[in-house]
Each structure stands twice: as C-alpha cells, then as structure tokens.
Motif scaffolding. Structure first.
Motif, mmCIF file in Angstrom:
data_model
loop_
_atom_site.group_PDB
_atom_site.id
_atom_site.type_symbol
_atom_site.label_atom_id
_atom_site.label_comp_id
_atom_site.label_asym_id
_atom_site.label_seq_id
_atom_site.Cartn_x
_atom_site.Cartn_y
_atom_site.Cartn_z
ATOM 1 N N LEU A 1 0.734 -1.198 -0.175
ATOM 2 C CA LEU A 1 -0.058 0.103 -0.005
ATOM 3 C C LEU A 1 1.032 1.053 -0.051
ATOM 4 N N PRO A 2 2.140 1.338 0.785
ATOM 5 C CA PRO A 2 2.671 2.727 0.728
ATOM 6 C C PRO A 2 3.215 3.033 -0.594
ATOM 7 N N TYR A 3 3.235 2.098 -1.548
ATOM 8 C CA TYR A 3 3.875 2.293 -2.769
ATOM 9 C C TYR A 3 2.761 2.484 -3.899
ATOM 10 N N ALA A 4 1.566 2.472 -3.794
ATOM 11 C CA ALA A 4 0.509 2.424 -4.425
ATOM 12 C C ALA A 4 0.153 3.733 -4.959
ATOM 13 N N ARG A 5 -0.113 3.896 -6.306
ATOM 14 C CA ARG A 5 -0.521 5.272 -6.997
ATOM 15 C C ARG A 5 -2.121 5.184 -6.635
ATOM 16 N N VAL A 6 -2.585 3.831 -6.830
ATOM 17 C CA VAL A 6 -4.092 4.008 -6.438
ATOM 18 C C VAL A 6 -4.122 2.419 -5.894
ATOM 19 N N ALA B 1 -13.074 5.003 5.326
ATOM 20 C CA ALA B 1 -12.064 3.963 4.975
ATOM 21 C C ALA B 1 -11.119 4.273 3.932
ATOM 22 N N ALA B 2 -11.513 5.038 3.013
ATOM 23 C CA ALA B 2 -10.491 5.532 1.695
ATOM 24 C C ALA B 2 -9.705 6.437 2.432
ATOM 25 N N LYS B 3 -10.078 7.575 3.155
ATOM 26 C CA LYS B 3 -9.272 8.358 3.937
ATOM 27 C C LYS B 3 -8.025 7.583 4.928
ATOM 28 N N ALA B 4 -8.406 6.837 5.522
ATOM 29 C CA ALA B 4 -7.620 5.899 6.405
ATOM 30 C C ALA B 4 -6.489 5.420 5.646
ATOM 31 N N LEU B 5 -7.005 4.744 4.642
ATOM 32 C CA LEU B 5 -5.889 3.833 3.923
ATOM 33 C C LEU B 5 -5.049 4.954 3.080
ATOM 34 N N VAL B 6 -5.380 6.281 2.823
ATOM 35 C CA VAL B 6 -4.539 7.063 2.132
ATOM 36 C C VAL B 6 -3.673 7.746 3.263
ATOM 37 N N ALA B 7 -4.184 8.023 4.396
ATOM 38 C CA ALA B 7 -3.246 8.156 5.664
ATOM 39 C C ALA B 7 -2.190 6.997 5.830
ATOM 40 N N GLY B 8 -2.729 5.848 5.310
ATOM 41 C CA GLY B 8 -1.657 4.758 5.752
ATOM 42 C C GLY B 8 -0.710 4.405 4.585
ATOM 43 N N GLY B 9 -0.752 5.435 3.399
ATOM 44 C CA GLY B 9 0.454 5.393 2.558
ATOM 45 C C GLY B 9 0.006 5.465 1.131
ATOM 46 N N ALA B 10 -1.031 4.820 0.805
ATOM 47 C CA ALA B 10 -1.330 4.996 -0.502
ATOM 48 C C ALA B 10 -1.825 6.537 -0.994
ATOM 49 N N GLU B 11 -1.308 6.600 -2.378
ATOM 50 C CA GLU B 11 -1.754 7.961 -3.085
ATOM 51 C C GLU B 11 -3.100 8.429 -2.971
ATOM 52 N N PRO C 1 -5.209 11.383 -15.645
ATOM 53 C CA PRO C 1 -4.745 11.645 -14.351
ATOM 54 C C PRO C 1 -5.582 10.593 -13.664
ATOM 55 N N VAL C 2 -5.424 10.289 -12.261
ATOM 56 C CA VAL C 2 -6.065 9.203 -11.455
ATOM 57 C C VAL C 2 -7.594 9.478 -11.716
ATOM 58 N N PRO C 3 -8.253 10.567 -11.374
ATOM 59 C CA PRO C 3 -9.766 10.703 -11.211
ATOM 60 C C PRO C 3 -10.145 10.298 -12.646
ATOM 61 N N ALA C 4 -9.653 10.957 -13.841
ATOM 62 C CA ALA C 4 -10.104 10.514 -15.057
ATOM 63 C C ALA C 4 -9.797 9.092 -15.457
ATOM 64 N N GLY D 1 -8.068 11.320 -2.605
ATOM 65 C CA GLY D 1 -6.512 11.455 -2.589
ATOM 66 C C GLY D 1 -6.245 12.847 -2.420
ATOM 67 N N PRO D 2 -5.050 13.279 -3.155
ATOM 68 C CA PRO D 2 -4.481 14.437 -2.876
ATOM 69 C C PRO D 2 -5.547 15.816 -3.405
ATOM 70 N N ASP D 3 -6.292 15.244 -4.149
ATOM 71 C CA ASP D 3 -7.154 16.592 -4.454
ATOM 72 C C ASP D 3 -8.655 16.526 -3.937
ATOM 73 N N GLY D 4 -8.796 15.589 -2.881
ATOM 74 C CA GLY D 4 -10.031 15.625 -2.211
ATOM 75 C C GLY D 4 -10.738 14.123 -2.518
ATOM 76 N N THR D 5 -12.273 14.214 -2.200
ATOM 77 C CA THR D 5 -13.122 13.077 -2.447
ATOM 78 C C THR D 5 -14.085 13.148 -3.340
ATOM 79 N N VAL D 6 -13.887 12.166 -4.253
ATOM 80 C CA VAL D 6 -15.069 12.195 -5.454
ATOM 81 C C VAL D 6 -15.898 10.902 -5.201
#
Length: 262
Positions: free
Chosen positions: A126-131, A156-166, A224-227, A187-192
């Motif tokens: 997870l710490p190496y995941a772009r997604v 959950a998504a916020k917790a996993l981002v806090a744990g390392g995933a981008e 980009p990731v959202p797209a 992710g870095p741009d917020g929640t969708v």
C-alpha cells in the motif's frame, strides 16, 4: 504504432474470468500490450476455487526481472499475491522504483468466498500504490471498521490514504445503495463520489481485477487518476452489461471484456 506496455502481477484463473487472464483481456481491449508475472496457480471456475498453489518468491522475482529488463512498462497492477513473502518481493521492487504507476488491487477473497490473500501481504504494498482499489469487504479488513455505505467508504478511503496509498477508491458494487453502484475515490485532490447504474447480472466474476486493470491502462496512457478511475468504471459497467445474457458456467460468470454481441 507501438502499443503501451502494462504489467500485471497476479494469480491465474483456470476459468479465465479473473486474475492474470482477466487482466490481459482488459489490457488488449483497451489497446495496451500486456505482460504478466504469475504469483500463484489456482484451480477454479465460475462455481469457486478448488485449489491454490503459491509460487516461490524467487520464481516471482525471476519473472519480474525478465519483464522489466526487456519491456518499457508504463504501469503495473497487482492482484492476488498469495503470501507475505511474495508481497515482500514485489514491495522491494516497488521501493526501488521499478513499478511505475502502481495500482494495488488488494485481493483477499474471491467472488466465490474463497480466501486468496492475507491482510499483511497487502499492507506491504500500500505505501507504494498510486491507486489502491479495495471493495467494501477488503476496505473493512484493512481498516478494521465496517464499510456499508458511502460515509463509511469515505472514512475507509481516507484512512488508507493516511496509511500510505496516494489514491484509494473503495468500490461499491457489493454494497446495496438503491439502484446505483457507488464508488468513493479519495486522494490529494479530495474526495469524489462516482455513481453509475447497478447492472443486474450474475456475471460478476473478475469485476475487481478488471476495474484495477483498466485503471492501470488509462494511467499508462497518461490519464490523471480521477479520469482513469472514471474511465475504468465506465468500462466495467459496459462489460457487466454485455455479459448479462451469457451462459458461461453454472456459477458467477465472467465479464464481457471485448464487447462481444450479447
């Protein structure tokens, strides 16, 4: 024109609906050249998983070295890792910067309910995941909290981002929210919150594999990731819709990856 190369690191599915086989179908359907590293051999069909044989970490590493030494891989997705030792080998490669645009599908349990992975193996990557693309059950296993609605999926998504995933997208195909399939991306741009029609079909085997594989292709092509996530969701919806009338197997059938006439 030379196609873009994408790599899948996952287990096989002898029924062809999930794992390496599904990933390679998705890559081809979306115009990418697929390469693969096998982590385990399974005996399975639409009814379930009958046997699993994890491969030795060195065999996995040998495959990975062969592919990366010869192909210009633009994105990588992981699925079933099998064991923490194999996950460690893949994590070492990711930590060395060898796995670009890494999409981690934290495969823990097959659609049929058979356990295919352990939380510790997924946590290594997870710490190496772009997604990262957990479904609700996987997100609950990784965070230790229930995921039954959009609010809990967001937490959950916020917790996993806090744990390392981008970026993390918690998929909602297995959560009943009216007639919609709702995914939560953070992710870095917020929640969708991505909403789409829920497809009524028993042919859902390999949905998570196909979704993460499609994200990897779109990232490799420059989205980009959202797209990339939105495009993958649309692709999987079409693949589910196209397989609704199929009669492949007696259990949960595969998706229509290539848009064959239904």
């Amino acid at each position: 024109m030379t196609p873009t190369t994408v790599l899948t690191v996952a287990g096989s599915d002898s029924g062809g609906g999930a794992g390496i086989q599904a990933d390679l179908k998705v890559f081809a359907a979306l115009g990418a050249y697929g390469t693969s590293v096998l982590t385990a051999v399974t005996a399975q069909n639409t009814r379930g998983v009958d046997a699993v044989l994890p491969l030795p970490p060195q065999t996995v590493t040998d495959q990975l070295d062969s592919v990366l030494s010869d192909f210009a891989v633009r994105a990588v997705k992981t699925g079933m890792l099998g064991t923490p030792a194999v996950a460690g080998a893949i994590a070492d490669a990711a930590g060395a910067g060898r796995l670009p645009q890494l999409v981690v599908d934290p495969v823990l349990v097959a659609t049929s309910g058979h356990r295919l992975g352990v939380v510790e193996a997924v946590e290594r990557l997870l710490p190496y995941a772009r997604v990262a693309t957990p479904n609700s059950a996987e997100a609950a296993a990784l965070t230790g909290a229930p995921v039954t609605d959009v609010a809990e999926a967001t937490t959950a998504a916020k917790a996993l981002v806090a744990g390392g995933a981008e970026w993390v997208v918690v998929t909602g195909g297995d959560v009943t929210i009216g007639d919609e399939a709702v995914d939560v991306l953070h992710g870095p741009d917020g929640t969708v919150v991505l909403r789409g029609p829920r497809v009524s079909t028993r042919h859902t085997h390999g949905t998570g594999c196909s979704f993460s594989a499609a994200i990897a292709v779109r990232l490799a092509l420059g989205d980009p990731v959202p797209a990339a996530v939105a495009a993958a969701k649309e692709y999987v919806t079409r693949a589910l819709t196209g397989a609704r009338t199929w009669e492949l197997g007696a259990g949960r059938g595969p998706l229509n990856h290539f848009g064959w006439p239904a």
